[in-house]
Design a protein around this motif. Sequence first.
Motif, PDB file in Angstrom:
ATOM      1  N   LEU A  39       0.835  -1.205   0.000  1.00  0.00           N
ATOM      2  CA  LEU A  39       0.000   0.000   0.000  1.00  0.00           C
ATOM      3  C   LEU A  39       0.871   1.257   0.000  1.00  0.00           C
ATOM      4  N   SER A  40       1.961   1.235   0.729  1.00  0.00           N
ATOM      5  CA  SER A  40       2.891   2.370   0.733  1.00  0.00           C
ATOM      6  C   SER A  40       3.461   2.606  -0.668  1.00  0.00           C
ATOM      7  N   PHE A  41       3.841   1.528  -1.339  1.00  0.00           N
ATOM      8  CA  PHE A  41       4.340   1.639  -2.713  1.00  0.00           C
ATOM      9  C   PHE A  41       3.288   2.279  -3.613  1.00  0.00           C
ATOM     10  N   PHE A  47       0.996   9.493  -5.546  1.00  0.00           N
ATOM     11  CA  PHE A  47       1.475  10.835  -5.219  1.00  0.00           C
ATOM     12  C   PHE A  47       2.372  11.376  -6.340  1.00  0.00           C
ATOM     13  N   ILE A  48       3.249  10.538  -6.873  1.00  0.00           N
ATOM     14  CA  ILE A  48       4.108  10.952  -7.987  1.00  0.00           C
ATOM     15  C   ILE A  48       3.259  11.299  -9.209  1.00  0.00           C
ATOM     16  N   LEU A  49       2.266  10.485  -9.494  1.00  0.00           N
ATOM     17  CA  LEU A  49       1.369  10.741 -10.620  1.00  0.00           C
ATOM     18  C   LEU A  49       0.616  12.051 -10.426  1.00  0.00           C
ATOM     19  N   TRP A  50       0.102  12.260  -9.215  1.00  0.00           N
ATOM     20  CA  TRP A  50      -0.592  13.513  -8.894  1.00  0.00           C
ATOM     21  C   TRP A  50       0.354  14.701  -9.053  1.00  0.00           C
ATOM     22  N   GLY A  51       1.573  14.572  -8.536  1.00  0.00           N
ATOM     23  CA  GLY A  51       2.551  15.646  -8.643  1.00  0.00           C
ATOM     24  C   GLY A  51       2.892  15.964 -10.084  1.00  0.00           C
ATOM     25  N   TYR A  52       3.092  14.935 -10.887  1.00  0.00           N
ATOM     26  CA  TYR A  52       3.418  15.138 -12.299  1.00  0.00           C
ATOM     27  C   TYR A  52       2.329  15.929 -13.015  1.00  0.00           C
ATOM     28  N   PHE A  53       1.076  15.478 -12.865  1.00  0.00           N
ATOM     29  CA  PHE A  53      -0.009  16.166 -13.567  1.00  0.00           C
ATOM     30  C   PHE A  53      -0.302  17.542 -12.976  1.00  0.00           C
ATOM     31  N   ILE A  55       2.000  19.574 -11.707  1.00  0.00           N
ATOM     32  CA  ILE A  55       3.053  20.439 -12.252  1.00  0.00           C
ATOM     33  C   ILE A  55       2.782  20.733 -13.731  1.00  0.00           C
ATOM     34  N   LYS A  56       2.384  19.718 -14.456  1.00  0.00           N
ATOM     35  CA  LYS A  56       2.109  19.881 -15.884  1.00  0.00           C
ATOM     36  C   LYS A  56       0.997  20.911 -16.122  1.00  0.00           C
ATOM     37  N   HIS A  57      -0.041  20.875 -15.283  1.00  0.00           N
ATOM     38  CA  HIS A  57      -1.177  21.788 -15.455  1.00  0.00           C
ATOM     39  C   HIS A  57      -1.061  23.047 -14.598  1.00  0.00           C
ATOM     40  N   LYS A  58       0.007  23.147 -13.818  1.00  0.00           N
ATOM     41  CA  LYS A  58       0.291  24.312 -12.974  1.00  0.00           C
ATOM     42  C   LYS A  58      -0.807  24.597 -11.954  1.00  0.00           C
ATOM     43  N   ARG A  59      -1.443  23.530 -11.493  1.00  0.00           N
ATOM     44  CA  ARG A  59      -2.439  23.615 -10.428  1.00  0.00           C
ATOM     45  C   ARG A  59      -2.682  22.208  -9.892  1.00  0.00           C
ATOM     46  N   ALA A  60      -3.186  22.141  -8.660  1.00  0.00           N
ATOM     47  CA  ALA A  60      -3.507  20.828  -8.093  1.00  0.00           C
ATOM     48  C   ALA A  60      -4.607  20.193  -8.937  1.00  0.00           C
ATOM     49  N   ILE A  61      -4.424  18.921  -9.219  1.00  0.00           N
ATOM     50  CA  ILE A  61      -5.357  18.235 -10.109  1.00  0.00           C
ATOM     51  C   ILE A  61      -5.876  16.960  -9.456  1.00  0.00           C
ATOM     52  N   ASN A  62      -7.092  16.600  -9.758  1.00  0.00           N
ATOM     53  CA  ASN A  62      -7.687  15.360  -9.278  1.00  0.00           C
ATOM     54  C   ASN A  62      -7.432  14.288 -10.339  1.00  0.00           C
ATOM     55  N   ILE A  63      -6.478  13.390 -10.070  1.00  0.00           N
ATOM     56  CA  ILE A  63      -6.107  12.401 -11.086  1.00  0.00           C
ATOM     57  C   ILE A  63      -7.215  11.394 -11.366  1.00  0.00           C
ATOM     58  N   THR A  64      -8.151  11.228 -10.432  1.00  0.00           N
ATOM     59  CA  THR A  64      -9.237  10.273 -10.668  1.00  0.00           C
ATOM     60  C   THR A  64     -10.356  10.881 -11.513  1.00  0.00           C
ATOM     61  N   LYS A  65     -10.248  12.154 -11.815  1.00  0.00           N
ATOM     62  CA  LYS A  65     -11.273  12.787 -12.651  1.00  0.00           C
ATOM     63  C   LYS A  65     -11.034  12.524 -14.134  1.00  0.00           C
ATOM     64  N   ASP A  66      -9.788  12.720 -14.592  1.00  0.00           N
ATOM     65  CA  ASP A  66      -9.515  12.609 -16.022  1.00  0.00           C
ATOM     66  C   ASP A  66      -8.490  11.553 -16.411  1.00  0.00           C
ATOM     67  N   TYR A  67      -7.687  11.096 -15.461  1.00  0.00           N
ATOM     68  CA  TYR A  67      -6.563  10.249 -15.833  1.00  0.00           C
ATOM     69  C   TYR A  67      -6.654   8.813 -15.340  1.00  0.00           C
ATOM     70  N   LEU A  68      -7.201   8.608 -14.180  1.00  0.00           N
ATOM     71  CA  LEU A  68      -7.217   7.290 -13.562  1.00  0.00           C
ATOM     72  C   LEU A  68      -8.587   7.077 -12.935  1.00  0.00           C
ATOM     73  N   GLY A  69      -9.227   5.979 -13.273  1.00  0.00           N
ATOM     74  CA  GLY A  69     -10.558   5.718 -12.729  1.00  0.00           C
ATOM     75  C   GLY A  69     -10.509   5.218 -11.294  1.00  0.00           C
ATOM     76  N   TRP A  70     -11.603   5.443 -10.574  1.00  0.00           N
ATOM     77  CA  TRP A  70     -11.689   4.945  -9.200  1.00  0.00           C
ATOM     78  C   TRP A  70     -11.607   3.428  -9.153  1.00  0.00           C
ATOM     79  N   GLY A  71     -12.123   2.771 -10.171  1.00  0.00           N
ATOM     80  CA  GLY A  71     -12.032   1.312 -10.222  1.00  0.00           C
ATOM     81  C   GLY A  71     -10.591   0.842 -10.292  1.00  0.00           C
ATOM     82  N   ASP A  72      -9.769   1.579 -11.037  1.00  0.00           N
ATOM     83  CA  ASP A  72      -8.346   1.243 -11.137  1.00  0.00           C
ATOM     84  C   ASP A  72      -7.675   1.351  -9.772  1.00  0.00           C
ATOM     85  N   VAL A  73      -7.937   2.455  -9.078  1.00  0.00           N
ATOM     86  CA  VAL A  73      -7.339   2.683  -7.763  1.00  0.00           C
ATOM     87  C   VAL A  73      -7.836   1.645  -6.762  1.00  0.00           C
ATOM     88  N   LEU A  74      -9.139   1.406  -6.746  1.00  0.00           N
ATOM     89  CA  LEU A  74      -9.700   0.437  -5.798  1.00  0.00           C
ATOM     90  C   LEU A  74      -9.188  -0.978  -6.065  1.00  0.00           C
TER      91      LEU A  74
END
Length: 153
Positions: A39-41, A47-53, A55-74
């Motif tokens: 789980l730590s991994f 967190f790295i994915l969130w940070g990347y996007f 920085i790319k969009h120059k604002r905090a972004i919700n990665i589960t909105k456009d990039y990664l589905g909740w099903g993937d995370v769960l």
Amino acid sequence: MKYRAVYWICFPVLAALLFIVKYNRTGIEQTLTDAGFSLSFLLVQLFILWGYFSIKHKRAINITKDYLGWGDVLFLITIVCYLSPVNYVLFYVGSLILVLFYVITANLLSTKVSQQIPLAGLQAALLAVLMAIEIYSPTTKLYDDSWIYYLVG
């Protein structure tokens, strides 16, 4: 199937079942330790994915909105209950590579290019295959890293 969605209740039920199976094979201490490391991994990866996007969009972004589905995370959270840490990392990286090859191949062969990737579904299919192999191969244990160390060493 039409919406490529899974009821959310399936994830905690599957997590509980996988936890029970691993607990019966390795005990509570090993099960909780392995789940904690895996789980730590996963959290570091998210967190790295969130940070990347962000920085790319120059604002905090919700990665589960456009990039990664909740099903993937769960799904990725669910399987920490069964896979050992090394097996989890190998599965995570290997499945991402296989899904990438699948999507590239499917898009090359199809005239209709899809923007969505059925990540959790393809990872679940791969995990099912690996668990079937585990049943018929007494040396392969997805819940224990010793078989990997034996192959490498």
